[in-house]
Design a protein around this motif. Structure first.
Motif, PDB file in Angstrom:
ATOM      1  N   VAL A  88       0.834  -1.199   0.000  1.00  0.00           N
ATOM      2  CA  VAL A  88       0.000   0.000   0.000  1.00  0.00           C
ATOM      3  C   VAL A  88       0.874   1.257   0.000  1.00  0.00           C
ATOM      4  O   VAL A  88       0.640   2.199  -0.759  1.00  0.00           O
ATOM      5  N   ILE A  89       1.904   1.264   0.836  1.00  0.00           N
ATOM      6  CA  ILE A  89       2.794   2.422   0.916  1.00  0.00           C
ATOM      7  C   ILE A  89       3.479   2.677  -0.423  1.00  0.00           C
ATOM      8  O   ILE A  89       3.582   3.816  -0.880  1.00  0.00           O
ATOM      9  N   LEU A  90       3.917   1.604  -1.075  1.00  0.00           N
ATOM     10  CA  LEU A  90       4.601   1.748  -2.360  1.00  0.00           C
ATOM     11  C   LEU A  90       3.681   2.251  -3.468  1.00  0.00           C
ATOM     12  O   LEU A  90       4.153   2.796  -4.474  1.00  0.00           O
ATOM     13  N   ASN A  91       2.380   2.095  -3.274  1.00  0.00           N
ATOM     14  CA  ASN A  91       1.429   2.493  -4.319  1.00  0.00           C
ATOM     15  C   ASN A  91       0.517   3.631  -3.871  1.00  0.00           C
ATOM     16  O   ASN A  91      -0.579   3.814  -4.410  1.00  0.00           O
ATOM     17  N   LEU A  92       0.999   4.419  -2.919  1.00  0.00           N
ATOM     18  CA  LEU A  92       0.180   5.505  -2.386  1.00  0.00           C
ATOM     19  C   LEU A  92      -0.247   6.509  -3.451  1.00  0.00           C
ATOM     20  O   LEU A  92      -1.383   6.993  -3.440  1.00  0.00           O
ATOM     21  N   ALA A  93       0.631   6.822  -4.381  1.00  0.00           N
ATOM     22  CA  ALA A  93       0.294   7.802  -5.423  1.00  0.00           C
ATOM     23  C   ALA A  93      -0.912   7.336  -6.233  1.00  0.00           C
ATOM     24  O   ALA A  93      -1.840   8.117  -6.508  1.00  0.00           O
ATOM     25  N   THR A  94      -0.920   6.061  -6.588  1.00  0.00           N
ATOM     26  CA  THR A  94      -2.043   5.504  -7.353  1.00  0.00           C
ATOM     27  C   THR A  94      -3.315   5.504  -6.514  1.00  0.00           C
ATOM     28  O   THR A  94      -4.407   5.834  -7.011  1.00  0.00           O
ATOM     29  N   ILE A  95      -3.195   5.139  -5.247  1.00  0.00           N
ATOM     30  CA  ILE A  95      -4.361   5.099  -4.358  1.00  0.00           C
ATOM     31  C   ILE A  95      -4.974   6.484  -4.213  1.00  0.00           C
ATOM     32  O   ILE A  95      -6.203   6.652  -4.312  1.00  0.00           O
ATOM     33  N   PHE A  96      -4.147   7.498  -3.993  1.00  0.00           N
ATOM     34  CA  PHE A  96      -4.664   8.867  -3.855  1.00  0.00           C
ATOM     35  C   PHE A  96      -5.310   9.353  -5.147  1.00  0.00           C
ATOM     36  O   PHE A  96      -6.330  10.055  -5.124  1.00  0.00           O
ATOM     37  N   LYS A  97      -4.732   8.969  -6.263  1.00  0.00           N
ATOM     38  CA  LYS A  97      -5.315   9.332  -7.567  1.00  0.00           C
ATOM     39  C   LYS A  97      -6.700   8.700  -7.720  1.00  0.00           C
ATOM     40  O   LYS A  97      -7.645   9.363  -8.184  1.00  0.00           O
ATOM     41  N   ASN A  98      -6.825   7.443  -7.322  1.00  0.00           N
ATOM     42  CA  ASN A  98      -8.113   6.764  -7.414  1.00  0.00           C
ATOM     43  C   ASN A  98      -9.145   7.373  -6.466  1.00  0.00           C
ATOM     44  O   ASN A  98     -10.328   7.509  -6.818  1.00  0.00           O
TER      45      ASN A  98
END
Length: 392
Positions: A88-98
């Protein structure tokens, strides 16, 4: 008559009750599902909502099954599912974008009801936003707050208008926090009840007459890559059995072939229930599939591996005795759980040997019968749809 034009009745005038919901208004539903199981349950719920509200409109984050029910797919769950704390931490940018995309789309669409399906890390943030903006929030398939950080119940009480639970023990758990919830049954029962056994499955898939060991490594890339090699390491120990992988439709043959190599293992896509209907035993990734396997009465070994940091954090935070749904519902160790370093060839083989025949197999099958009684009957989607539409 739309929602803003409803009139009141006079003292000598009684309201009419013999109408359907679509005679009043066209309701708009926004659903958010972030993984394969959520897509399945979301699709079943959409079908049930259409039966209750034929004029229903849908917009959603989901997958192929929800898309088959109509409406507008905004984002596919394949772009959203990340497993474990470090992932989750490594993909935070994608999560926030979603998250940003979902919030903006909600404001534009202005649904009559937002229906969140499991996926709590993402969906509770969307619930916060929806509540702030006056959108009715329904949560279908409760977040597993009973597992860790139970104080999240207070947040759920604040931002969720109606919570629909699918595990029997959740009703008492929420009641202990002063929260009334609806137990609607488990949607897996709907899916299993609708499944029709294919008597020609073995022939169609070119399977031999050898007993089958089913491998269910999950649908997420991270769990497949951690668990499938361990599952496949047992092949050499069972020369008289046929190994079959329940493959996720989001991947292809080439992806799985890198793990299979030269082993004699069959790969079958998107036919997990057909596979379980003919399997003798199974090795199953922890998750919804453990409950499905039990409801198909297939003795199983449950396995799980996560990243070192994720597991270390989980062991500090998670406050439950078991990780498999089977054991959680039964509140005892019905199926073996091989976690992290215990998920290895030696221990998996030892468990499988006890399940192929003998007392442990028979005991597990008896426990499965009790589990089925605890789960109740099918109809979760229909019950949930009725409650949502009646609220509106």
């Amino acid at each position: 008559m739309n929602k803003k034009q409803r009139r009141t009745t006079t003292d000598d005038e009684q309201p009419t009750t013999n109408f359907t919901i679509n005679q009043l208004t066209k309701m708009k539903y926004y659903l958010v599902a972030g993984e394969a199981s959520g897509d399945l349950h979301g699709a079943n719920l959409m079908k049930a909502l259409k039966a209750e509200d034929p004029a229903a409109e849908f917009r959603y984050f989901g997958g192929d099954k929800m898309q088959a029910q109509g409406g507008k797919l905004v984002k596919h769950y394949a772009e959203m599912a990340f497993m474990g704390f470090t992932e989750v931490i490594l993909n935070l940018a994608t999560i926030f974008k979603n998250l940003k995309a979902c919030k903006e789309d909600l404001i534009v669409y202005q649904p009559d009801a937002l229906i969140l399906i499991d996926f709590p890390g993402f969906n509770l943030k969307i619930a916060d936003f929806a509540k702030e903006n006056g959108i009715k929030v329904c949560y279908y398939i409760s977040p597993k707050v009973w597992a860790w950080n139970q104080k999240r119940v207070l947040r759920i009480k604040r931002v969720v208008d109606r919570l629909f639970c699918i595990l029997p023990f959740e009703v008492d758990f929420y009641a202990s926090w002063g929260m009334k919830v609806d137990y609607v049954g488990n949607p897996l029962l709907d899916e299993i009840a609708a499944f029709k056994v294919n008597p020609n499955f073995r022939q169609m898939e070119e399977l031999s007459n050898q007993p089958i060991i089913a491998l269910l490594p999950g649908s997420r890339k991270q769990e497949i890559e951690r668990l499938l090699p361990e599952m496949l390491s047992t092949v050499k120990n069972f020369p008289n059995h046929q190994f079959v992988i329940a493959a996720a439709p989001t991947f292809n043959d080439t992806y799985y072939d890198q793990f299979i190599g030269e082993k004699s293992v069959k790969l079958i896509f998107a036919k997990t229930y057909d596979l379980l209907s003919v399997a003798q035993v199974a090795i199953v990734a922890s998750g919804t599939a453990t409950l499905e396997t039990a409801l198909f009465r297939v003795p199983q070994v449950v396995v799980y591996k996560g990243g070192r940091i994720s597991i270390a954090i989980a062991r500090l935070l998670v406050k439950i005795k078991f990780i498999s749904l089977v054991n959680l519902i039964m509140d005892k160790a019905v199926v073996a759980e091989l976690i992290q370093e215990d998920c290895n060839t030696t221990k998996i083989v030892a468990e499988l040997n006890q399940l192929i025949e003998g007392n442990k197999r028979n005991e597990m099958l008896r426990d499965y019968a009790t589990l089925a009684d605890k789960m109740g009957s099918e109809g979760a989607s229909e019950r949930t749809a009725k409650l949502i539409v009646n609220d509106l």
